[in-house]
Design an enzyme around this catalytic site. Structure first.
Site, PDB file in Angstrom:
ATOM      1  N   HIS A  21      -0.459   8.784   2.733  1.00 16.04           N
ATOM      2  CA  HIS A  21       0.930   8.234   3.260  1.00 16.04           C
ATOM      3  C   HIS A  21       0.841   7.638   4.721  1.00 16.04           C
ATOM      4  CE1 HIS A  21       5.541   8.266   3.538  1.00 16.04           C
ATOM      5  NE2 HIS A  21       5.244   8.616   4.778  1.00 16.04           N
ATOM      6  N   GLU A  22       0.359   8.623   5.421  1.00 17.89           N
ATOM      7  CA  GLU A  22       0.284   8.146   7.082  1.00 17.89           C
ATOM      8  C   GLU A  22      -0.807   6.827   7.279  1.00 17.89           C
ATOM      9  OE1 GLU A  22       2.247   8.940   9.352  1.00 17.89           O
ATOM     10  OE2 GLU A  22       3.137  10.548   7.907  1.00 17.89           O
ATOM     11  N   HIS A  25       1.506   3.601   6.836  1.00 17.72           N
ATOM     12  CA  HIS A  25       2.061   3.233   7.844  1.00 17.72           C
ATOM     13  C   HIS A  25       1.168   2.611   9.054  1.00 17.72           C
ATOM     14  CE1 HIS A  25       5.867   4.930   6.680  1.00 17.72           C
ATOM     15  NE2 HIS A  25       5.376   6.197   6.790  1.00 17.72           N
TER      16      HIS A  25
END
EC number: 3.4.24.-
Length: 443
Positions: A21-22, A25
């Site tokens: 997920h990170e 980003h």
């Protein structure tokens, strides 16, 4: 040992999914020319770090229940003039939206990748053939017959019981559901409509199809003991490998009936057939390390016939297609279940937290890598959808602020954002506490 295994599996699953997920980003920020100060897996004190050539600190922190990407942002720090163009808040609205949505998108991509690997490698499965129908059940009232195979649920193809359970779970609160079947080994299709008006089920205790009265074809259990744990209540009662456990009337005792007796936690008597003799034994259950009643024996499991077994395995391209389809199905299921939680069609008691996730991680890891990957794909989809909720502390909330900025022509004031963040954090904390409470009730 079981607790440690579940905890370890949980930490691995969360660490991988948070990293994915990170990284979404982080990757999007780099693509948009945004300077990233830190990429951290976990919160709190940094226990390991490395700085790359761009000046980004990659870190592992003490608390492994999340992570974050810290970017250069004029709203939170003084930005040198020469770095102004690298700040998040200096980028266009579309670039900022791209950076925000890239995290949840990475979770969906991971799920597709996981299912691609699963279907490429092959997942052992059982054909959805019905062994029996519970008398007076919803399935019985719909005239569904044993030895038929379920082909579709409301027109959606079903290849295994997991898919059937998933599709049926989304029908909670609806008036009816249509099942397509065929006699096992036949191509003749039948349509049956099940009345769901008074249908309820507890996902913690039974599957959706069992709650409808549909019992799947599964490996047979014979009450001939294949294992007796040393020092257990079963051994103390004098039971031995090869003993056949019977009812008082000397007929075979079903395994599920035996389990129910054990779960009462009281001493009970059984008949045992050994070398042509019938013996009387008394078993006194005790609690194990997990707090559950335990007697320390295993019956004999008879392998399911090969005609009922299958393997979900495809070539490279078809595996990718199936991975996309499965991820889509899970996304729709999650959204429908969330909708039913909001409308009250499903009880909030079904909401699960990290303890249930940890137990699921441990159980799937015990079965094998393919099942653990499947579990991680499911959680990844849930994380992706959860982060798109319009709560200010989540990615979805940030997207709402950007949408408001697009309409107004200027950013939402910091004061309003601060109030919204506090409200969002309180709501999220309340949901987490409630989910944890449900987990403790299930222990």
């Amino acid at each position: 040992m079981s607790f440690l295994w579940s905890l370890g599996s949980f930490i691995i699953a969360i660490a991988v999914l948070v990293s994915v997920h990170e990284y979404g980003h982080f990757w999007a920020a780099r693509k948009c020319g945004i300077k990233v100060h830190r990429f951290s897996i976990g919160f709190g004190k940094v226990i390991w770090k490395r700085i790359d050539k761009h000046g980004t600190e990659f870190a592992v922190s003490m608390i492994p229940l999340g992570g974050y990407v810290k970017m250069l942002d004029g709203r939170n720090e003084a930005v040198p003039v020469e770095q102004k163009s690298q700040a998040f808040d200096s980028k266009s609205l579309l670039q900022r939206a791209f950076v925000i949505i890239a995290g949840p998108l990475a979770n969906f991509i991971f799920a597709i990748f996981a299912y691609w690997v699963i279907y490429l490698y092959g997942m052992p499965s059982v054909k959805p053939v019905i062994e029996s129908i519970t008398p007076s059940s919803i399935a019985a009232q719909a005239h569904i017959e044993p030895n038929t195979q379920i082909l579709a649920v409301d027109g959606e193809e079903t290849q295994d019981w997991e898919t059937i359970n998933m599709l049926l779970a989304t029908k909670m609160g609806e008036p009816n559901v249509e099942i397509t079947l065929s006699p096992f080994g036949s191509n003749v299709e039948q349509q049956r409509t099940l009345n769901l008006t008074n249908w309820t089920f507890d996902p913690e205790k039974e599957s959706a199809f069992e709650a409808l009265g549909i019992m799947p074809m599964r490996p047979k259990v014979e009450m001939v003991l294949s294992k007796v744990v040393q020092g257990s209540p079963a051994e103390k009662a004098g039971l031995q490998i090869g003993d056949k456990i019977l009812k008082e009337n000397l007929t075979a005792l079903p395994w599920q009936d035996f389990i129910k007796q054990v779960e009462q936690g009281e001493s009970f008597s059984i008949k045992v057939e050994r070398n042509g003799e019938t013996l009387d034994k008394i078993i006194t259950p005790v609690r194990n390390q997990s707090g559950k009643w335990f007697v320390g024996l295993s019956p004999t499991f008879v392998k399911l016939s090969d005609e009922y077994r299958t393997e979900l395995k495809y070539d490279i391209l078809e595996s990718l297609q199936k991975g996309i389809e499965k991820t889509g199905q899970l996304s729709v299921l999650t959204l429908k279940v969330l909708g039913k939680l909001i409308t009250g069609d499903l009880s909030l008691n079904n909401l699960s937290g990290p303890i249930s996730i940890a137990k699921g991680a441990g159980a799937s890891a015990n079965i094998g890598l393919v099942y653990f990957l499947s579990f991680m794909a499911l959680i990844s989809v849930n994380l992706g959808i959860m982060n798109l909720f319009p709560l200010p502390v989540l990615d979805g909330g940030h997207l709402v602020f950007l949408a408001m900025e697009a309409v107004k022509g200027k950013p939402v004031s910091e004061r309003v954002q601060s109030i919204c963040y506090r409200i969002g954090a309180a709501l999220l904390l309340s949901l987490t506490v409630f989910a944890l409470f449900n987990d403790f009730l299930r222990l």
